[in-house]
Design an enzyme around this catalytic site. Structure first.
Site, short mmCIF file in Angstrom:
data_model
loop_
_atom_site.label_atom_id
_atom_site.label_comp_id
_atom_site.label_asym_id
_atom_site.label_seq_id
_atom_site.Cartn_x
_atom_site.Cartn_y
_atom_site.Cartn_z
N LYS A 245 -60.38 10.65 28.11
CA LYS A 245 -59.06 10.24 27.64
C LYS A 245 -58.03 10.74 28.64
O LYS A 245 -58.10 11.88 29.10
CB LYS A 245 -58.78 10.81 26.25
CG LYS A 245 -59.71 10.30 25.15
CD LYS A 245 -59.37 10.95 23.81
CE LYS A 245 -60.15 10.33 22.66
NZ LYS A 245 -61.58 10.67 22.67
N GLU B 109 -72.02 9.57 20.22
CA GLU B 109 -70.98 10.39 20.84
C GLU B 109 -70.83 11.72 20.13
O GLU B 109 -70.69 11.76 18.91
CB GLU B 109 -69.66 9.61 20.82
CG GLU B 109 -68.47 10.34 21.41
CD GLU B 109 -67.21 9.50 21.36
OE1 GLU B 109 -66.11 10.08 21.30
OE2 GLU B 109 -67.32 8.25 21.37
N ASP C 203 -67.65 13.96 24.43
CA ASP C 203 -66.20 13.75 24.35
C ASP C 203 -65.50 15.10 24.27
O ASP C 203 -64.96 15.61 25.26
CB ASP C 203 -65.85 12.88 23.15
CG ASP C 203 -64.35 12.68 22.96
OD1 ASP C 203 -63.57 13.07 23.85
OD2 ASP C 203 -63.94 12.14 21.92
N LYS D 156 -67.33 5.80 13.03
CA LYS D 156 -67.18 7.22 12.70
C LYS D 156 -68.22 7.61 11.66
O LYS D 156 -68.38 6.94 10.63
CB LYS D 156 -65.78 7.51 12.18
CG LYS D 156 -64.68 7.37 13.23
CD LYS D 156 -64.77 8.46 14.28
CE LYS D 156 -63.59 8.38 15.26
NZ LYS D 156 -63.64 9.48 16.24
N ASP E 12 -69.88 8.01 16.47
CA ASP E 12 -69.09 9.18 16.87
C ASP E 12 -69.09 10.18 15.72
O ASP E 12 -68.54 9.91 14.66
CB ASP E 12 -67.66 8.76 17.21
CG ASP E 12 -66.83 9.94 17.73
OD1 ASP E 12 -67.40 11.03 17.95
OD2 ASP E 12 -65.61 9.75 17.92
#
Length: 329
Positions: A215, A165, A191, A108, A139
């Site tokens: 997801k 991402e 995403d 992250k 991400d």
């Protein structure tokens, strides 16, 4: 999909509150509504800040998984990545120790209140811990603008990135970042621009990403996610939303049914939970997780039952989302 009656869902529902090992997405406790469906246990766990319209899609996924047979898997094990929250560099080794055998880490970055120097230090620590053979993906959760993304990716490229991402929030921004960093050979993944978009295929049509992060819950279930990947024509990484092991089993069903799987999946996040509802949580072993349904332990369900006000909050949310799905039908 014919919806089961609300009363039947409520009778099967259990609301749990699970502590995290590390603060993640601004929370220390993960709440979820678990349902003992006719086809097996399922999970409804949109984050609390999501509105009912968005959360209703998560409910559609939960009901499909709990009330209907799922597509047959084409593989029995899924390679998964470690997930590194926006922790100080000094905490990286301790976090990685929770992800047995994972060869890939998603880090992250762009955390509110932190700097690019913090990101560089964290990614450097991950590279040091994993060695040259480890794979590192970033991400940013859409937090950078285009110039910030280009600058950050350039600063972090030295750590041999697998992909970045959601560096920016919009499809147009993703396309521009992808154009600017193409010479570095670093792919861009989408995403939020897929799962939170009115048109999840806009990313693919705009040439704004090299791969999709998908997801099961936010996309409305396993079948709907499979259809999206097929129509987009891009490689896919299956990820989780900090689910319990029940929710992770849904993500594993999706990863197991994808015709091809070129990347490690972000389904190892039970390692970020300090407690779970199954006796043998779905934490990575030798970097993989098995495809298949799991069942909670009755004692753990009772131990981690949410306080009455939170249970009432979730049941009220369930009722509103069920009404929205009924109206959509």
């Amino acid at each position: 999909m014919t919806l089961p009656p609300l009363a039947d869902i409520v009778a099967r529902a259990h609301v749990v509150a699970l502590p995290l090992t590390t603060r993640f997405r601004g929370v220390d406790v993960r709440e979820a509504l678990l349902i003992d469906g006719p086809e097996g246990w399922t999970e409804f766990s949109p984050f609390t800040e999501y509105d009912d319209a968005e959360a209703a899609t998560w409910l559609a996924a939960a009901l499909d998984f709990g009330w209907h047979p799922q597509p047959a898997p084409v593989r029995t094990e899924i390679p998964v990545n470690a997930t590194m929250p926006a922790v100080p560099a000094s905490a990286v080794a301790d976090v990685l120790a929770r992800f047995d055998g994972c060869r890939t880490t998603k880090v992250k970055v762009a955390e509110r209140g932190q700097t690019l120097a913090d990101d560089v230090a964290r990614v450097r620590a991950v590279r040091t811990a994993m060695g040259p053979e480890g794979r590192i993906r970033l991400d940013a959760n859409g937090a950078w603008n285009v110039d910030e993304a280009e600058h950050a990716i350039h600063a972090l490229a030295a750590f041999d990135l697998e992909y970045v991402e959601q560096p920016c929030a919009t499809v147009d921004e993703l396309a521009e970042v992808r154009r600017r960093v193409k010479y570095m050979g670093i792919p861009i993944a989408a995403d939020e621009s897929v799962r939170k978009a009115a048109d999840p295929l806009a990313v693919a049509r705009a040439g704004a990403a090299d791969l999709l992060v998908i997801k099961a819950q936010p996309l409305g279930g396993v079948r709907r996610a499979l259809d999206l990947v097929a129509e987009a024509g891009l490689p896919a990484v299956v990820s989780s939303a900090l689910d319990t092991s029940i929710g992770l089993s849904m993500g594993l069903a999706l990863a197991g049914a994808l015709p091809s799987l070129d990347y490690d999946c972000g389904l190892g996040t039970a390692s970020l939970l300090a407690a779970d509802v199954v006796a043998d949580p779905l934490r990575p072993r030798s970097g993989t997780l098995p495809v298949g349904r799991v069942e909670p332990d009755a004692a753990l369900l009772a131990r981690h039952a949410a306080p009455a006000p939170r249970r009432d909050w979730w049941l009220a949310r369930l009722e509103r989302c069920h009404a929205l799905l009924t109206a959509r039908e």
